[in-house]
Design a protein around this motif. Structure first.
Motif, mmCIF file in Angstrom:
data_model
loop_
_atom_site.group_PDB
_atom_site.id
_atom_site.type_symbol
_atom_site.label_atom_id
_atom_site.label_comp_id
_atom_site.label_asym_id
_atom_site.label_seq_id
_atom_site.Cartn_x
_atom_site.Cartn_y
_atom_site.Cartn_z
ATOM 1 N N LEU A 74 0.806 -1.176 -0.067
ATOM 2 C CA LEU A 74 -0.060 0.018 -0.059
ATOM 3 C C LEU A 74 0.819 1.309 0.018
ATOM 4 C CD1 LEU A 74 -2.787 -0.893 2.468
ATOM 5 C CD2 LEU A 74 -2.679 -1.587 0.204
ATOM 6 N N THR A 75 2.358 1.211 0.142
ATOM 7 C CA THR A 75 3.145 2.302 -0.044
ATOM 8 C C THR A 75 4.116 2.100 -1.122
ATOM 9 O OG1 THR A 75 4.695 1.472 1.542
ATOM 10 C CG2 THR A 75 2.897 2.306 2.612
ATOM 11 N N GLU A 76 4.905 3.132 -1.227
ATOM 12 C CA GLU A 76 6.082 3.057 -2.126
ATOM 13 C C GLU A 76 7.409 2.726 -1.602
ATOM 14 O OE1 GLU A 76 5.378 3.201 -5.488
ATOM 15 O OE2 GLU A 76 3.343 3.585 -5.206
ATOM 16 N N ARG A 77 7.409 2.405 -0.240
ATOM 17 C CA ARG A 77 8.579 2.144 0.663
ATOM 18 C C ARG A 77 9.150 0.762 0.636
ATOM 19 N NH1 ARG A 77 8.441 3.000 5.643
ATOM 20 N NH2 ARG A 77 6.013 3.267 6.077
ATOM 21 N N GLU A 78 10.327 0.486 0.601
ATOM 22 C CA GLU A 78 11.008 -0.682 0.859
ATOM 23 C C GLU A 78 11.695 -0.520 2.486
ATOM 24 O OE1 GLU A 78 13.787 -1.182 -2.201
ATOM 25 O OE2 GLU A 78 12.460 -1.285 -3.670
ATOM 26 N N ILE A 79 11.404 -1.655 3.000
ATOM 27 C CA ILE A 79 12.091 -1.762 4.447
ATOM 28 C C ILE A 79 12.806 -2.887 4.853
ATOM 29 C CG2 ILE A 79 10.039 -0.264 5.313
ATOM 30 C CD1 ILE A 79 8.816 -2.773 6.518
ATOM 31 N N PRO A 80 13.731 -2.822 5.741
ATOM 32 C CA PRO A 80 14.694 -3.991 5.986
ATOM 33 C C PRO A 80 13.994 -4.973 6.668
ATOM 34 C CG PRO A 80 15.346 -2.112 7.308
ATOM 35 C CD PRO A 80 14.317 -1.448 6.536
ATOM 36 N N ILE A 81 14.667 -6.149 6.856
ATOM 37 C CA ILE A 81 14.564 -7.186 7.837
ATOM 38 C C ILE A 81 15.587 -7.321 8.669
ATOM 39 C CG2 ILE A 81 14.478 -9.883 8.082
ATOM 40 C CD1 ILE A 81 12.983 -9.876 5.233
ATOM 41 N N ILE A 82 15.447 -6.878 10.016
ATOM 42 C CA ILE A 82 16.504 -6.804 10.864
ATOM 43 C C ILE A 82 16.297 -8.035 11.794
ATOM 44 C CG2 ILE A 82 16.812 -4.420 10.537
ATOM 45 C CD1 ILE A 82 15.207 -4.096 13.265
ATOM 46 N N ALA A 83 17.726 -7.997 12.761
ATOM 47 C CA ALA A 83 17.524 -9.129 13.834
ATOM 48 C C ALA A 83 17.438 -8.518 15.193
ATOM 49 C CB ALA A 83 18.838 -9.992 13.698
ATOM 50 N N ASP A 84 16.748 -8.773 15.928
ATOM 51 C CA ASP A 84 16.817 -8.210 17.283
ATOM 52 C C ASP A 84 16.276 -9.285 18.395
ATOM 53 O OD1 ASP A 84 16.537 -5.223 18.432
ATOM 54 O OD2 ASP A 84 15.507 -6.634 19.707
ATOM 55 N N GLU A 85 16.886 -9.424 19.454
ATOM 56 C CA GLU A 85 16.542 -10.520 20.372
ATOM 57 C C GLU A 85 15.252 -10.314 21.167
ATOM 58 O OE1 GLU A 85 20.060 -10.830 23.211
ATOM 59 O OE2 GLU A 85 21.306 -11.817 21.525
ATOM 60 N N TYR A 86 14.659 -9.101 20.893
ATOM 61 C CA TYR A 86 13.388 -8.814 21.608
ATOM 62 C C TYR A 86 12.393 -9.950 20.856
ATOM 63 C CZ TYR A 86 8.858 -6.611 22.103
ATOM 64 O OH TYR A 86 7.472 -6.664 22.455
ATOM 65 N N VAL A 87 12.333 -10.120 19.775
ATOM 66 C CA VAL A 87 11.425 -10.846 19.191
ATOM 67 C C VAL A 87 11.188 -12.361 19.668
ATOM 68 C CG1 VAL A 87 10.585 -12.118 16.921
ATOM 69 C CG2 VAL A 87 11.906 -9.612 16.910
ATOM 70 N N ASP A 88 9.909 -12.761 20.046
ATOM 71 C CA ASP A 88 9.786 -13.953 20.345
ATOM 72 C C ASP A 88 9.484 -15.038 19.354
ATOM 73 O OD1 ASP A 88 8.670 -16.427 21.998
ATOM 74 O OD2 ASP A 88 7.195 -15.265 22.932
#
Length: 922
Positions: free
Chosen positions: A249-263
């Motif tokens: 729905l947007t024209e943006r590209e966003i990165p996939i990042i690594a973070d230990e917060y994610v369960d």
């Protein structure tokens, strides 16, 4: 002779009594040169009325103040109210809306004038209600958080914090109320569990190698996504870290990042990151230096940072459209039902938003270190001690404190801005221009925001004493002695007072922090207007009809659809409304409930017992004074008997316990100790011993004078001991008692609190009277069990008595005869057929011939047994019914179990009585 009114009527004496105290200035501090003892009243909202929590805590504060005042301490209970920024502004805005006017129509200055007018009209409600509770505050020192002195304190505090680098303005995430259009504190956020949905969306990879699936409960926030996060240890996604996805729905590209917060276990293991609209995402964004895109305007409508098709839509309208569009474009994977906690504003009920905005903050981490150490090193103690752990858990993870609010009512932030946005801080525009050397041509605009209410409240322990001026009161009464408050504001108020006290005064604001439990209703539910289960302390004092109680509860409901349920519940618990119990009975109930428990269930039925206590004390006092006609208070030639030595000894023990319980803040044990001594020792035993002595023709004038002296003097001590809990009845009785004790003091409030007296210790007399009491109780038990008429005198045979016991019997003979309705005591090992009991190894025999018809009594007992047996069978069957046990409310099942136990116990007693009678038959 002074005469006490026949019946105890709280209404007749309470208001008159309080007016006299206040008129004579007895609540004022500085009347003694003793050690200062200070309590700061946690300032209730000026908009509010007295609720049960207020009544409970204020009773305990008043108890402590009255006790220390009587101990000769220089006692100050500092009263006052809080301006309650949001609550007060809402009330006045509602009043204006009813007139068809908004605050913007009036403008800031006129609107503030209207609030002050409203405050003058409505602001004294709580003070009036506190007076009904008997609160002995120093009303001459009453303060308001918006009065001139406290306003100056707030300004001085902020300016120093700013100059010391501890206050700053920055853009950060806050809780935002889109109805009030202001940031709100964590305390004003109510987490409510609701049934919602979990939408699973697919975000395609930029390299067209596939997609990644995320799950969200707030689809509208995806337009502000700046990354997708996965756990670095998650084997499913390791190969995707660093790649880009196309944000649908947007024209943006966003990165996939690594973070230990994610369960890894939650949802898909992939989390969309929207730093501008989620507190956890904000922290992740800071760690990874991600951009922050705010997609909401301050009214929670979508702003110009989103595609044009969504701009201007309300957040929930946008949610529906986004879900439809995601499905149309093939990005919606599935929708699952999901239970979630929704943050709502406690004032408006609106769903709050984490919102990125410029606010003023205080560096709580730096201020918090000394405040944490003060508890760790024992400079301040929590009572009960376990609450320090709650304090530690928050103080060890302090976030900067947002102190600004987008309101008009409150202390306006003393900061000015030029056209370039540069900040200048000072007490006034004139001060700022002088301080920073600014020309008159430079245009300055004062900050529109006001301080968070908790900011001014954090200064309360010293601002009320005159700070920033170095007043005599500040030197004398700071630090304060004890803070009495609830566990729910340890973070928001207690910790902040600690921070500011140590920073500005270089000392802790209080030595003890007594944390009370939360008052709940009889069913253990939290009392709230929204549940319709609140009780007004004044209604418990004066009484209220069922109709008025229902009307009061249903009018306050935030959800009108609950009206029928509230009506039923009120009918169930108060079928006849609420009786008038009087202030003293309410205060005694509060005191008795003040245990170390976190939750306190308030059952109105308990007040009945404490009202009975007041009646008991009143009637005992009447008896005492009716028996003092020939008493000469100036005659010191009195003789003290063994019963008198015993009651003085018991009184002395009680005094020790009372001081100990107050020192340890065990108010429940304090109430129990006073109740036990007054009811069980003085009224039920000593007054009866005294009657026996006064009616004994063989008692000498000196002995009679000794009994009268003990009756009136012990009563005097009782009144003083009980006064901090039940001030009204004790003052009224004391005004009569002091005639006989030749006391010239004005009020019991200014009398000396009883202290331990070594001369009154008499273990021998105590042991002997306790032994006599056991004999009397044993005889009374036999009389009761055998259904011997109270009017009949009985013979008592004694067998197997030791020489020492025979001596004591001779000394106590007249007491035993009078108290147990015994015509004669015969020591003889050859006794007729009788009912028997033991006191130690000594046998007590009561011949029942001629006193009861044994056969008729057996028949009566048999009939009672049969009735009980039927009930026991019925209850056993009911409790064996699995459907009943499974479906009935827990309290109903427990009541039935209790009934069964009581019936079985009674049945066992009847069997024993039957067997005793059997032994009497030829």
């Amino acid at each position: 002779m002074s005469e006490i009114q026949k019946n105890y009527d709280p209404k007749l004496l309470e208001q008159k009594c309080y007016e006299t105290w206040e008129k004579k200035g007895l609540f004022r501090c500085g009347q003694t040169k003793g050690v200062p003892f200070t309590i700061m009243l946690p300032p209730p909202n000026v908009t509010g009325t007295l609720h049960m929590g207020h009544g409970f805590q204020q009773t305990l504060m008043d108890l402590l103040i009255r006790y220390h005042r009587m101990m000769g301490d220089n006692a100050l209970w500092q009263p006052g109210t809080d301006h309650a920024g949001i609550a007060t502004q809402m009330v006045v805005e509602r009043n204006l809306n009813a007139e068809g006017v908004s605050r913007h129509d009036l403008g800031r200055e006129k609107f503030i004038e209207r609030i002050w007018q409203w405050k003058e009209y409505s602001g004294g409600t709580i003070a009036k209600q506190m007076r009904r509770l008997g609160a002995s505050c120093d009303w001459s020192r009453e303060r308001f958080t918006m009065d001139d002195g406290l306003s100056k304190a707030v300004q001085t505090c902020f300016i120093k914090l700013y100059e010391d680098g501890l206050a700053y303005r920055g853009e950060r995430l806050v809780n935002w109320d889109p109805v009030l259009l202001t940031a709100v504190s964590d305390l004003e956020v109510v987490q409510e569990e609701e049934n919602g949905s979990l939408w699973h969306f697919r975000y395609p990879l930029v390299d067209d190698s596939g997609s990644i699936e995320i799950a969200t409960t707030r689809p509208e926030t995806m337009l502000g996504d700046v990354a997708v996060a996965v756990n670095p240890e998650d084997e499913r996604y390791k190969h995707l870290i660093g790649k880009l996805v196309k944000l649908p729905l947007t024209e943006r590209e966003i990165p996939i990042i690594a973070d230990e917060y994610v369960d890894v276990e939650f949802g898909t293991g992939c989390v969309k990151i929207t730093p501008a609209h989620d507190f956890n995402d904000y922290e992740i964004g800071k760690r990874h230096h991600l951009p922050i895109i705010n997609i909401l305007a301050n009214d929670a409508k979508l702003n110009t940072n989103v595609p044009k098709v969504y701009q201007g839509l309300d957040r929930f309208e946008a949610r529906k459209k986004i879900v439809i569009d995601m499905e149309a474009q093939g990005f919606l994977v599935k929708v699952e039902p999901h239970v979630l906690k929704v943050p709502k504003g406690d004032r408006t009920g609106a769903i709050l938003e984490p919102y990125l905005t410029k606010q003023w903050f205080v560096k709580a981490g730096e201020l918090g270190k000394p405040a944490l150490e003060a508890v760790e090193n024992g400079s301040v103690r929590f009572v009960p001690d376990n609450w320090k752990n709650t304090y530690y858990s928050w103080m060890n993870d302090l976030q900067d404190w947002c102190i600004s609010r987008q309101l008009w009512w409150g202390h306006r932030i003393p900061a000015w801005y030029d056209l370039n946005g540069k900040v200048y801080v000072g007490s006034s525009e004139e001060d700022v221009r002088t301080k920073y050397g600014l020309s008159l041509e430079l245009i300055l605009q004062q900050d529109e925001d006001v301080f968070d209410t908790w900011f001014s409240a954090a200064l309360w322990p010293f601002s009320t004493l005159g700070w920033p001026e170095n007043t005599p009161e500040l030197k004398k009464y700071y630090p304060t002695s004890v803070l009495v408050t609830g566990f729910d504001i340890i973070f928001f108020w207690v910790a902040r007072m600690m921070m500011f006290g140590l920073y500005f005064m270089k000392d802790v604001p209080f030595r003890d922090i007594y944390i009370t439990g939360l008052i709940r209703d009889a069913e253990g539910q939290k009392m709230s207007k929204s549940k319709g289960n609140v009780l007004d302390p004044v209604d418990l004092i004066d009484g209220i009809s069922l109709e008025d109680l229902i009307s009061k509860r249903t009018q306050a409901l935030m959800q009108p659809q609950m009206k029928t349920k509230v009506e039923k519940q009120t009918h169930k618990h108060f079928p006849n409304g609420i009786e008038a119990y009087g202030t003293d009975a309410l205060r005694f109930t509060f005191t008795a409930l003040a245990s170390t428990s976190r939750d306190i269930c308030f059952d109105v039925a308990r007040m009945e017992g404490y009202r009975n206590f007041c009646n008991k004390l009143w009637n005992a006092s009447r008896f005492v004074m009716m028996n003092l006609e020939d008493y000469d208070a100036n005659d010191n030639q009195y003789k003290i008997g063994i019963a008198e030595h015993w009651i003085w000894h018991k009184l002395n023990q009680t005094i020790v316990e009372v001081h100990k319980h107050i020192a340890q803040y065990r108010f429940d044990l304090l109430a129990q100790t006073i109740y036990e001594f007054v009811w069980n020792q003085y009224c039920d035993w000593y007054v009866e011993f005294a009657k026996a002595s006064l009616n004994d023709e063989n008692v000498t004038p000196e002995q009679k004078q000794g009994v009268q002296y003990t009756l009136i003097t012990v009563l005097d001590k009782i009144l003083r001991l009980a006064h901090p809990i039940i001030p009204f009845i004790t003052e009224e009785i004391f005004s009569q008692v002091k005639v006989f004790t030749l006391d010239s003091i004005t009020s019991i409030m200014t009398s000396n609190f009883p202290v331990f007296d070594q001369n009154l210790v008499n273990e021998k007399a105590s042991n002997e009277i306790e032994w006599v009491k056991r004999i009397i109780v044993a005889i009374r038990t036999i009389r009761s069990e055998m259904n011997v008429k109270p009017s009949l005198n009985i013979l008592l045979y004694i067998k197997n008595a030791t020489t020492d016991e025979l001596v004591k019997l001779q000394v106590m003979k007249s007491l035993i005869q009078s108290m147990a309705k015994v015509s004669d005591i015969i020591v003889n090992n050859d006794v007729p057929m009788s009912a028997t009991t033991l006191v130690d190894n000594m046998e007590l025999h009561i011949p029942l011939a001629g006193l009861i018809d044994v056969t008729a009594e057996q028949m009566r007992l048999k009939k009672e047994q049969e009735k009980l047996e039927k009930e026991i069978i019925r209850l056993r069957a009911k409790l064996s019914n699995e459907k009943f046990v499974a479906n009935a409310p827990l309290d109903v099942v427990e009541k039935e179990k209790t009934k069964l136990f009581e019936y079985q116990s009674t049945q066992a007693k009847l069997v024993k009585q039957f067997e005793k009678l059997e032994a009497l038959l030829p």
